[in-house]
Design an enzyme around this catalytic site. Structure first.
Site, short mmCIF file in Angstrom:
data_model
loop_
_atom_site.label_atom_id
_atom_site.label_comp_id
_atom_site.label_asym_id
_atom_site.label_seq_id
_atom_site.Cartn_x
_atom_site.Cartn_y
_atom_site.Cartn_z
N TYR A 96 0.84 -1.19 0.00
CA TYR A 96 0.00 0.00 0.00
C TYR A 96 0.89 1.25 0.00
O TYR A 96 1.92 1.25 -0.65
CB TYR A 96 -1.02 -0.07 1.16
N ARG A 149 -8.87 10.77 -8.30
CA ARG A 149 -7.98 11.49 -7.35
C ARG A 149 -7.21 10.44 -6.55
O ARG A 149 -7.53 10.15 -5.41
CB ARG A 149 -8.81 12.39 -6.44
N LYS A 167 -6.22 -1.70 -0.89
CA LYS A 167 -7.03 -1.55 0.34
C LYS A 167 -7.64 -2.89 0.75
O LYS A 167 -7.74 -3.20 1.92
CB LYS A 167 -8.14 -0.53 0.10
N GLU A 238 -13.57 5.11 -2.60
CA GLU A 238 -12.15 5.38 -2.39
C GLU A 238 -11.58 6.25 -3.52
O GLU A 238 -11.74 5.93 -4.70
CB GLU A 238 -11.46 4.02 -2.38
N ASP A 239 -10.92 7.33 -3.14
CA ASP A 239 -10.18 8.15 -4.10
C ASP A 239 -11.02 8.66 -5.27
O ASP A 239 -10.59 8.64 -6.43
CB ASP A 239 -8.92 7.43 -4.57
N ASP A 261 -13.71 6.40 2.77
CA ASP A 261 -12.55 6.37 3.67
C ASP A 261 -11.79 7.68 3.67
O ASP A 261 -11.26 8.08 4.70
CB ASP A 261 -11.62 5.21 3.28
N ASP A 262 -11.72 8.35 2.54
CA ASP A 262 -10.96 9.61 2.48
C ASP A 262 -11.59 10.66 3.39
O ASP A 262 -10.90 11.48 3.98
CB ASP A 262 -10.91 10.15 1.05
N ASN A 411 0.28 14.98 2.93
CA ASN A 411 1.08 14.01 2.19
C ASN A 411 1.33 14.53 0.78
O ASN A 411 0.57 15.34 0.29
CB ASN A 411 0.31 12.69 2.07
P1 NAD Z 1 -8.28 19.66 -0.09
O1 NAD Z 1 -7.77 20.22 -1.36
O2 NAD Z 1 -9.72 19.33 0.02
O3 NAD Z 1 -7.94 20.69 1.11
C1 NAD Z 1 -6.78 21.48 1.18
C2 NAD Z 1 -7.18 22.79 1.85
O4 NAD Z 1 -6.00 23.54 2.07
C3 NAD Z 1 -8.11 23.64 0.99
O5 NAD Z 1 -9.20 24.13 1.75
C4 NAD Z 1 -7.20 24.73 0.51
O6 NAD Z 1 -7.89 25.94 0.25
C5 NAD Z 1 -6.26 24.87 1.69
N1 NAD Z 1 -5.04 25.59 1.33
C6 NAD Z 1 -4.37 25.54 0.16
N2 NAD Z 1 -3.35 26.40 0.21
C7 NAD Z 1 -3.37 27.01 1.40
C8 NAD Z 1 -2.58 27.99 2.03
N3 NAD Z 1 -1.53 28.53 1.41
N4 NAD Z 1 -2.90 28.36 3.28
C9 NAD Z 1 -3.94 27.81 3.91
N5 NAD Z 1 -4.74 26.88 3.38
C10 NAD Z 1 -4.46 26.48 2.13
O7 NAD Z 1 -7.38 18.39 0.21
P2 NAD Z 1 -7.63 17.27 1.34
O8 NAD Z 1 -8.19 16.04 0.71
O9 NAD Z 1 -8.31 17.89 2.49
O10 NAD Z 1 -6.11 16.92 1.72
C11 NAD Z 1 -5.28 17.91 2.32
C12 NAD Z 1 -4.00 17.26 2.78
O11 NAD Z 1 -4.27 16.36 3.84
C13 NAD Z 1 -3.31 16.43 1.68
O12 NAD Z 1 -1.94 16.73 1.66
C14 NAD Z 1 -3.54 15.02 2.11
O13 NAD Z 1 -2.47 14.18 1.73
C15 NAD Z 1 -3.62 15.14 3.60
N6 NAD Z 1 -4.38 14.00 4.16
C16 NAD Z 1 -3.79 13.25 5.14
C17 NAD Z 1 -4.44 12.14 5.67
C18 NAD Z 1 -3.81 11.33 6.76
O14 NAD Z 1 -2.85 11.73 7.32
N7 NAD Z 1 -4.31 10.15 7.11
C19 NAD Z 1 -5.68 11.79 5.17
C20 NAD Z 1 -6.29 12.58 4.18
C21 NAD Z 1 -5.62 13.70 3.69
#
Ligand code: NAD
Length: 541
Positions: A96, A149, A167, A238-239, A261-262, A411
């Site tokens: 994974y 995505r 998964k 998923e995704d 899951d996301d 990430n």
């Molecule tokens: P998303 O695009 O829905 O959300 C990102 C947010 O960040 C948006 O609201 C965007 O406007 C904001 N943003 C962008 N640039 C910015 C800046 N300069 N200042 C402040 N805010 C800003 O994406 P998402 O699906 O919510 O994912 C966001 C991050 O979280 C990704 O990097 C993803 O890998 C990570 N994530 C981690 C986990 C985990 O740790 N298990 C799970 C899901 C997502």
């Protein structure tokens, strides 16, 4: 031997669910006519595991190891799962994340044998027919993606199939769902990734993505066919890209036993790990001050779940929301910012609240200013903005807080808001840190959804749940938080304990389903013993 007996012998060896390779015993070789097709040595599962482990380690890259494991899965499922379970910390990153990302990008290069189903747009009228195959009679869990995505890699079209396959391997590894009971599905509605579409090796349907009403109609046809063919099946979305992810979840969570899951798994994983972190600070959840940086899909899901958790601990909704300050592109989210996205409206603060704040007077209030005025106890990053948690911000936070909780969750590693080692250095080792990606920094926890989704799925199935409620995810998050103890290097149990984690979460989810009147199984089926007994072990029958 008759021609049919010869054919049956070959079929036994070529079906990954029945093949045992050299581990077929002498008696089985007599009975099924396998002599000659196998080398004479009769091996054991353990010796097979060691032979494959050696071959795996001789590969030169993790992508080659990924491809090797995929081929093994397609030739002998017991051996594949036994190898994976023999060393989860080594195997999970190969099966994974992070390796599955490259697995999706280069899926067409390594496609060899059928696994799961590609439901492509031109086959819309054939979906029921395809699902009717008796090979799927035992299916209990489906993971489905449309490949738009994939992790942080965007649209991978049919290559997104790597995600449902991966998964579901984790469902078997961690929750003991039998390999014949899982079905990966890729809805191939085209791809807007030109590089993929124009690649002569691309295995998917070569067309721009189908969108709008046609997309909705296709997914509706899919859901109806699944509902008819597999009553009570658990379906994990998923995704899917942002808006589709939300819309499909809302549209179908009442019709199928399903979750995303996301959205939901991420929120429960992050909140569960945060509860574990907060437990270490000695300050109750209801007294925490949380700053959230990046209020998109992940961030707003985490925020809403935290609000629910605080309300369950006694705060009213207004008081709970007052504990969370969300910052996005335009700085602190204030209710007078025009055109706020739906999920941010609920997180917006009244501008009157910040009248006394010490700010630079620019047209937005920065993360640094929010931290300096709020003195948060918890800082969460889900913005995808590298190094947004800079030294000044973290040092400011640590001035007033004994044990700052800092979770740069974005990430991959190149997008993380901070390197965990820096956060530890700037806080003199006082911070409690969780990251989205694995950094390998001692004491830092990886906040990975694998801690939640296998247990949620197992608990929902064990209880015969008719739906997966927010309450069931909350129960999962709380149980994850409770599983934390000081014996672990980080906040969560070790990866080696993931089966036990899935079992504990499953029990909590099943009990919650029963409490909400969603369980249809007999109470005896909800006990730890009964759920544990249902978990498949990778051993030859
Ligand atoms: P998303 O695009 O829905 O959300 C990102 C947010 O960040 C948006 O609201 C965007 O406007 C904001 N943003 C962008 N640039 C910015 C800046 N300069 N200042 C402040 N805010 C800003 O994406 P998402 O699906 O919510 O994912 C966001 C991050 O979280 C990704 O990097 C993803 O890998 C990570 N994530 C981690 C986990 C985990 O740790 N298990 C799970 C899901 C997502």
């Amino acid at each position: 031997m008759s021609p049919t007996r010869h054919a049956a012998a070959r079929a036994l060896l070529s079906d990954p669910l029945t093949n045992k390779g050299t581990a077929f015993t002498a008696e089985e070789r007599d009975e099924f006519g396998l002599h000659g097709l196998l080398p004479p040595h009769v091996g054991t599962l353990d010796s097979q595991i060691e032979r494959r482990r050696k071959a795996l380690e001789e590969k030169e890259s993790d992508f080659q190891r990924y491809a090797f494991l995929r081929e093994l899965q397609d030739s002998n499922e017991v051996l594949f799962h036994a190898l994976v379970q023999s060393d989860l910390p080594r195997m999970l990153p190969l099966v994974y994340t992070p390796t599955v990302g490259e697995g999706c990008e280069r899926f067409s290069e390594i496609w060899r044998r059928p696994r799961g189903l590609f439901l492509s747009y031109p086959n819309k009228e054939r979906i029921s027919d395809i699902l009717a195959d008796p090979a799927y009679d035992r299916v209990k869990v489906i993971v489905v993606s449309d490949g738009e995505r994939i992790l942080g890699l965007g649209d991978q079209g049919a290559g997104g199939m790597g995600i449902p396959i991966g998964k579901l391997a984790l469902y078997t590894a961690c929750a003991g769902i039998h390999p014949s009971e899982v079905l990966p599905i890729l809805l191939d509605l085209g791809t807007d990734n030109h590089a993929r579409r124009e690649d002569p090796l691309y295995v998917g349907w070569r067309a721009p993505r189908v969108r709008g009403q046609e997309y909705d109609d296709f997914v509706e046809a899919f859901v109806s066919a699944v509902d008819d063919r597999f009553p009570g099946v658990l379906l994990q979305w998923e995704d899917f890209a942002g808006k589709n992810a939300y819309d499909l979840l809302v549209r179908y969570r009442g019709r199928l036993l399903s979750f995303n899951d996301d959205i939901q798994g991420t929120a429960a994983t992050a909140v569960g790990t945060l509860l574990a972190a907060i437990g270490r600070t000695g300050v109750p959840l209801t007294e925490q001050r949380v700053v959230l940086f990046g209020a998109g899909a992940a961030g707003s899901g985490v925020a809403e779940m935290l609000v629910q958790a605080m309300m369950a601990d006694g705060l009213d909704e207004k008081a709970a929301r007052a504990k969370i300050w969300a910052v996005d592109r335009d700085g602190l989210i204030l209710s007078d910012i025009p055109r706020l996205p739906q999920q941010q409206l609920k997180l917006a603060r009244d501008p009157a609240e910040i009248e006394g704040w010490n700010v630079s007077g620019q047209n937005m209030i920065s993360l640094q200013e929010v931290v300096a005025n709020v003195h948060p106890t918890v800082l969460i990053g889900t913005s995808g903005q590298k190094t947004a948690f800079d030294e000044r911000t973290i040092r400011t936070m640590a001035e007033k807080v004994e044990r700052p909780v800092v979770f740069p969750l974005s990430n991959p590693i190149s997008r993380a808001e901070a390197h965990p080692a820096d956060v530890l250095e700037w806080t003199g080792g006082r911070a409690i840190v969780g990251t989205g990606s694995p950094f390998g920094t001692p004491g830092v926890t990886q906040v990975n959804n694998v801690y939640i989704f296998p247990g949620v799925g197992l608990g929902a199935l064990a209880s015969g749940a008719t739906a997966i409620s927010d309450g069931m995810f909350m129960a999962a998050a709380r149980r994850l938080g409770e599983l934390s103890d000081d014996s672990h290097d980080g906040l969560l149990p070790a990866v080696t304990e993931l089966r036990q984690v899935a079992l504990e979460i499953a029990v909590a989810v099943a009990v919650q389903a029963q409490a909400e009147g969603l369980a249809t199984a007999e109470p005896a089926a909800l006990t730890r013993e009964s759920i544990a007994a249902s978990m498949w072990q990778a051993r030859y029958a």
